[in-house]
Write a protein that holds these residues in place. Sequence first.
Motif, PDB file in Angstrom:
ATOM      1  N   CYS A 139      -0.883   4.593   2.887  1.00 45.99           N
ATOM      2  CA  CYS A 139      -1.735   4.539   1.707  1.00 45.99           C
ATOM      3  C   CYS A 139      -0.967   3.996   0.506  1.00 45.99           C
ATOM      4  CB  CYS A 139      -2.302   5.920   1.382  1.00 45.99           C
ATOM      5  SG  CYS A 139      -3.543   5.899   0.070  1.00 45.99           S
ATOM      6  N   ALA A 171      -4.682   2.231   3.767  1.00 47.99           N
ATOM      7  CA  ALA A 171      -5.588   2.882   2.830  1.00 47.99           C
ATOM      8  C   ALA A 171      -5.134   2.529   1.411  1.00 47.99           C
ATOM      9  CB  ALA A 171      -5.568   4.394   3.029  1.00 47.99           C
ATOM     10  N   SER A 173      -5.635   3.658  -2.886  1.00 46.26           N
ATOM     11  CA  SER A 173      -6.140   4.533  -3.938  1.00 46.26           C
ATOM     12  C   SER A 173      -5.859   3.843  -5.263  1.00 46.26           C
ATOM     13  CB  SER A 173      -5.456   5.903  -3.880  1.00 46.26           C
ATOM     14  OG  SER A 173      -5.950   6.747  -4.899  1.00 46.26           O
ATOM     15  N   ARG A 192      -9.355   2.746   4.672  1.00 53.53           N
ATOM     16  CA  ARG A 192      -9.887   3.872   3.908  1.00 53.53           C
ATOM     17  C   ARG A 192      -9.594   3.664   2.434  1.00 53.53           C
ATOM     18  NH1 ARG A 192      -7.106   8.494   7.264  1.00 53.53           N
ATOM     19  NH2 ARG A 192      -8.278   8.291   9.201  1.00 53.53           N
ATOM     20  N   TYR A 193     -10.505   4.168   1.630  1.00 54.84           N
ATOM     21  CA  TYR A 193     -10.264   4.161   0.192  1.00 54.84           C
ATOM     22  C   TYR A 193     -10.296   5.599  -0.287  1.00 54.84           C
ATOM     23  CZ  TYR A 193     -10.200   2.608  -4.648  1.00 54.84           C
ATOM     24  OH  TYR A 193      -9.824   2.377  -5.951  1.00 54.84           O
ATOM     25  N   ASN A 194      -9.263   5.982  -1.045  1.00 54.84           N
ATOM     26  CA  ASN A 194      -9.167   7.343  -1.555  1.00 54.84           C
ATOM     27  C   ASN A 194      -9.687   7.420  -2.977  1.00 54.84           C
ATOM     28  OD1 ASN A 194      -6.998   9.055  -3.458  1.00 54.84           O
ATOM     29  ND2 ASN A 194      -8.025  10.212  -1.852  1.00 54.84           N
ATOM     30  N   HIS A 195     -10.626   8.340  -3.185  1.00 52.23           N
ATOM     31  CA  HIS A 195     -11.088   8.626  -4.536  1.00 52.23           C
ATOM     32  C   HIS A 195     -11.550  10.074  -4.556  1.00 52.23           C
ATOM     33  CE1 HIS A 195     -12.006   7.267  -8.536  1.00 52.23           C
ATOM     34  NE2 HIS A 195     -13.242   7.736  -8.467  1.00 52.23           N
ATOM     35  N   ASN A 196     -10.707  10.948  -5.052  1.00 49.27           N
ATOM     36  CA  ASN A 196     -10.971  12.382  -4.988  1.00 49.27           C
ATOM     37  C   ASN A 196     -12.003  12.824  -6.023  1.00 49.27           C
ATOM     38  OD1 ASN A 196      -8.997  12.570  -3.028  1.00 49.27           O
ATOM     39  ND2 ASN A 196      -7.419  13.311  -4.425  1.00 49.27           N
ATOM     40  N   CYS A 220     -17.371   6.579  -4.709  1.00 49.13           N
ATOM     41  CA  CYS A 220     -17.479   7.070  -3.330  1.00 49.13           C
ATOM     42  C   CYS A 220     -18.618   6.368  -2.590  1.00 49.13           C
ATOM     43  CB  CYS A 220     -17.698   8.582  -3.324  1.00 49.13           C
ATOM     44  SG  CYS A 220     -16.296   9.535  -3.925  1.00 49.13           S
ATOM     45  N   CYS A 231     -12.009   8.527   1.811  1.00 49.02           N
ATOM     46  CA  CYS A 231     -11.073   9.644   1.705  1.00 49.02           C
ATOM     47  C   CYS A 231     -11.328  10.286   0.350  1.00 49.02           C
ATOM     48  CB  CYS A 231      -9.640   9.120   1.808  1.00 49.02           C
ATOM     49  SG  CYS A 231      -8.361  10.327   1.438  1.00 49.02           S
ATOM     50  N   CYS A 232     -11.814  11.512   0.355  1.00 50.19           N
ATOM     51  CA  CYS A 232     -12.249  12.138  -0.893  1.00 50.19           C
ATOM     52  C   CYS A 232     -11.851  13.601  -0.875  1.00 50.19           C
ATOM     53  CB  CYS A 232     -13.765  11.998  -1.051  1.00 50.19           C
ATOM     54  SG  CYS A 232     -14.402  12.626  -2.610  1.00 50.19           S
ATOM     55  N   GLU A 259     -12.270  11.667   5.503  1.00 45.66           N
ATOM     56  CA  GLU A 259     -11.035  12.421   5.289  1.00 45.66           C
ATOM     57  C   GLU A 259     -11.116  13.199   3.989  1.00 45.66           C
ATOM     58  OE1 GLU A 259      -6.367  11.573   4.117  1.00 45.66           O
ATOM     59  OE2 GLU A 259      -7.472  10.054   5.244  1.00 45.66           O
TER      60      GLU A 259
END
Length: 359
Positions: A139, A171, A173, A192-196, A220, A231-232, A259
């Motif tokens: 990532c 991935a 972010s 994958r893209y992470n954005h919490n 998202c 990915c959140c 994820e």
Amino acid sequence: MSDTLQPVALGRKPGPAASSRPGLSPQEARTAIRAGEVALLDERRLLTEDEITDLAHVPDASVNSLAALAHEVRLAWCGSEVEVEGILSAKTGGCPEDCHFCSQSSQFDTPVKATPFLDTDEVLAAARETAALGASEFCIVLAVRGPDERTLQRILELVPIVRADAGLNVAVSAGILSEDQARRLGEGGVHRYNHNLETAESYFPEVVTTHSYDERLNTCRLVLENGMELCCGALLGMGETVDQRIELLMALRSVDPSEVPLNFLNPRPGTPLGDRQVVEPLEAIRWIALFRLALPSVILRYAGGREVTLRELQAMGMTSGINALIVGNYLTTLGRTPAEDLQMLADLRMPIGALSAAL
């Protein structure tokens, strides 16, 4: 990794999250856990919000039973494999946003200072180290509100190079996305893209004021619409209540992530949350289990703060619903050595494999 990395914070006295309702009796707890078992393992259905709320209020003495059920649910819904991921802070510090937990914000006086985007050789070296550990995912993380055109072009250049050189899924972010940016990242091969979401919508204004919860939710949505896995994740221990953690769980369910990284606050010097108390180990185990029971099919990843929060119970967390972990260092804090985590997986006889969205 950046020389701004700081060790985890130790020695703060923990405190439990507040709740609007009393805990269950031992008998009520047994009934609630048994009902969860029937729903998730026999009926193969998601728990209702009321069922999750009941499980969130079992007494401490019942947490081991809750964790055992979560492990069985993980095996039944996701299998036995564990996904290993390495993350790289490719552009550290200087972020204009005011996320109160983050030492990379330019609005706070922290030891983390802004650095430029790493060059290609540095990114590839980190990716190769990650691949050598048996990881399947790498990532690339950037401390930005969202990518400008130059940053987006750099990401799109790096993704195919990393995939070809290290053989890893990539991935990313990089904050809030526009529709065009999400489309280009999806077409460019981002896995994958992470954005919490980080916390509940009702608590979000206490943590971030420079962007809205709706902006996070929209990013998202764009990730999924453009063919990337989402990915959140969550960050527990910022002062939110039990009710707000359940609110967050329902929000995560609504955005349909593949994820969910589960972070625990590691208070950073100079940030508004720098004096918060850390989550105690047994409470962390409770919430690892609850995240698995509420989100049975996701890749539930050990992420930041697990060392300071769980201490000697990290292996127990792996048998409480976790089926993925970040190895090595985090963005601005030092983790355990990869060898320690790989030994833990070997001791638990948990095979390392590549996971994707569970069916």
